[in-house]
Design a protein around this motif. Structure first.
Motif, PDB file in Angstrom:
ATOM      1  N   ILE A   1     -19.587  44.056  60.959  1.00  0.00           N
ATOM      2  CA  ILE A   1     -18.305  43.463  61.327  1.00  0.00           C
ATOM      3  C   ILE A   1     -18.325  43.166  62.822  1.00  0.00           C
ATOM      4  N   GLY A   2     -17.941  41.955  63.190  1.00  0.00           N
ATOM      5  CA  GLY A   2     -17.929  41.558  64.590  1.00  0.00           C
ATOM      6  C   GLY A   2     -16.553  41.625  65.208  1.00  0.00           C
ATOM      7  N   GLY A   3     -16.529  41.652  66.536  1.00  0.00           N
ATOM      8  CA  GLY A   3     -15.278  41.619  67.283  1.00  0.00           C
ATOM      9  C   GLY A   3     -15.433  40.735  68.508  1.00  0.00           C
ATOM     10  N   THR A   4     -14.343  40.093  68.921  1.00  0.00           N
ATOM     11  CA  THR A   4     -14.373  39.226  70.105  1.00  0.00           C
ATOM     12  C   THR A   4     -13.279  39.626  71.073  1.00  0.00           C
ATOM     13  N   ASP A   5     -13.532  39.339  72.347  1.00  0.00           N
ATOM     14  CA  ASP A   5     -12.505  39.595  73.354  1.00  0.00           C
ATOM     15  C   ASP A   5     -12.871  38.828  74.622  1.00  0.00           C
ATOM     16  N   ILE A   6     -11.860  38.489  75.391  1.00  0.00           N
ATOM     17  CA  ILE A   6     -12.060  37.938  76.727  1.00  0.00           C
ATOM     18  C   ILE A   6     -11.194  38.738  77.688  1.00  0.00           C
ATOM     19  N   SER A   7     -11.824  39.350  78.687  1.00  0.00           N
ATOM     20  CA  SER A   7     -11.129  40.168  79.676  1.00  0.00           C
ATOM     21  C   SER A   7     -11.226  39.498  81.042  1.00  0.00           C
ATOM     22  N   PHE A   8     -10.167  39.654  81.830  1.00  0.00           N
ATOM     23  CA  PHE A   8     -10.118  38.980  83.117  1.00  0.00           C
ATOM     24  C   PHE A   8     -10.517  39.893  84.267  1.00  0.00           C
ATOM     25  N   VAL A   9     -11.136  39.276  85.259  1.00  0.00           N
ATOM     26  CA  VAL A   9     -11.433  39.973  86.506  1.00  0.00           C
ATOM     27  C   VAL A   9     -10.115  40.208  87.222  1.00  0.00           C
ATOM     28  N   LYS A  10      -9.926  41.417  87.727  1.00  0.00           N
ATOM     29  CA  LYS A  10      -8.686  41.763  88.404  1.00  0.00           C
ATOM     30  C   LYS A  10      -8.436  40.821  89.579  1.00  0.00           C
TER      31      LYS A  10
ATOM     32  N   ALA B   1     -16.389  36.991  78.639  1.00  0.00           N
ATOM     33  CA  ALA B   1     -16.319  36.795  77.195  1.00  0.00           C
ATOM     34  C   ALA B   1     -17.287  37.761  76.536  1.00  0.00           C
ATOM     35  N   SER B   2     -16.853  38.357  75.446  1.00  0.00           N
ATOM     36  CA  SER B   2     -17.648  39.407  74.813  1.00  0.00           C
ATOM     37  C   SER B   2     -17.604  39.279  73.299  1.00  0.00           C
ATOM     38  N   ILE B   3     -18.767  39.487  72.671  1.00  0.00           N
ATOM     39  CA  ILE B   3     -18.804  39.703  71.229  1.00  0.00           C
ATOM     40  C   ILE B   3     -19.610  40.971  70.966  1.00  0.00           C
ATOM     41  N   VAL B   4     -19.159  41.733  70.002  1.00  0.00           N
ATOM     42  CA  VAL B   4     -19.886  42.928  69.589  1.00  0.00           C
ATOM     43  C   VAL B   4     -20.019  42.898  68.073  1.00  0.00           C
ATOM     44  N   VAL B   5     -21.008  43.624  67.585  1.00  0.00           N
ATOM     45  CA  VAL B   5     -21.197  43.782  66.148  1.00  0.00           C
ATOM     46  C   VAL B   5     -21.279  45.270  65.862  1.00  0.00           C
TER      47      VAL B   5
ATOM     48  N   VAL C   1     -10.862  38.850  65.280  1.00  0.00           N
ATOM     49  CA  VAL C   1     -10.620  38.085  66.500  1.00  0.00           C
ATOM     50  C   VAL C   1      -9.304  38.525  67.140  1.00  0.00           C
ATOM     51  N   ASP C   2      -9.337  38.713  68.442  1.00  0.00           N
ATOM     52  CA  ASP C   2      -8.145  39.089  69.202  1.00  0.00           C
ATOM     53  C   ASP C   2      -7.265  37.851  69.376  1.00  0.00           C
TER      54      ASP C   2
END
Length: 267
Positions: free
Chosen positions: A53-62, A70-74, A130-131
């Motif tokens: 199962i995969g997951g996605t996310d995009i996090s911002f630099v402070k 941008a990130s994907i994990v499995v 997906v977030d």
């Protein structure tokens, strides 16, 4: 240390661009499927052939509205252990506009999925969480649906917030959550004023008082979307999305940390 664009802003798209985005959403929506390619996932995921199962996310630099990771994990299933992770430091080119998140994030996530498919096909997940929203969207085609159609992969939309869709807004969802989702792991189907099924509001299995908004992205039904969300929750957020978020933030810290000073020579 990565350069950070502090104070940089993104121009709002013109009405013409937003109209083009709407047309593109509606055109891609013609390829959307919200039936199960793997119907057994919604019944007994722990005994099905579901393994990745995969997951996605995009996090911002402070401090920056444009610099992000941008990130994907499995994750393996049912152990929910990370078996693959990938990151990309990116600059966003579109601002956040409700209903158009896909045009901000999908161009960053799609190449990462395609790289995984090309380089390590044995680790390509059978479904991505997906977030963002799937069909729970003003035009029935949110980020999870957009990404699923373009990548031709099953997706589930899991959002922490909702918006006004077919007459169902925050107030209506709050009332449904408090009256119909009282026990941990319970959910209620969201139906719009037109009679269209939009998704579901879910109380996480750990009993958290904050709702999750779940909807099919692509190639999954609502029942499957809810089932996959519940079986991957250790806390409020499903573990694939949670791990993508945690690890992307950790990657940002590593990439933006000031260089360590060289140790002075002893005399």
């Amino acid at each position: 240390m990565a350069a950070v664009s502090v104070g940089e802003t993104l121009a709002q798209p013109s009405d013409e661009i937003k109209a083009n985005w709407e047309r593109e959403q509606l055109e891609l929506k013609r390829r959307l499927r919200t039936d199960d390619v793997h119907p057994e996932w919604s019944v007994l995921p722990s005994t099905s052939n579901l393994r990745l199962i995969g997951g996605t996310d995009i996090s911002f630099v402070k401090g920056s509205p444009v610099d992000a990771c941008a990130s994907i994990v499995v994750l393996s299933y049912p152990a929910l252990k990370v078996v693959y992770e990938a990151y990309s430091m990116v600059k966003l080119t579109a601002p956040y506009i409700s209903g158009f998140l896909a045009f901000r994030e999908a161009p960053l996530l799609l190449p990462m999925i395609e790289e995984l498919r090309a380089t390590k096909p044995d680790l390509l997940p059978q479904v991505f969480l997906v977030d963002g929203n799937g069909i729970l969207h003003p035009r029935g085609f949110g980020l999870a649906s957009h990404l699923g159609v373009l990548a031709n992969i099953p997706t589930v939309g899991v959002a922490k917030k909702t918006m006004l869709v077919d007459g169902v807004g925050i107030d209506e969802c709050d009332q449904i959550f408090q009256t119909q989702c009282q026990s941990p792991g319970s959910h209620a189907v969201l139906v719009g004023n037109s009679g269209t099924t939009l998704g579901a509001i879910v109380r996480p299995p750990n009993g958290c008082n904050k709702a999750l908004y779940v909807s099919p992205g692509h190639l999954v039904s609502l029942d499957t979307a809810v089932s996959l969300t519940l079986v991957t929750c250790k806390v409020r957020i499903p573990e694939p999305i949670r791990q993508a978020d945690l690890r992307s933030r950790d990657h940002i810290r590593k990439m933006t940390a000031p260089p360590s000073k060289p140790k002075g020579k002893k005399t």
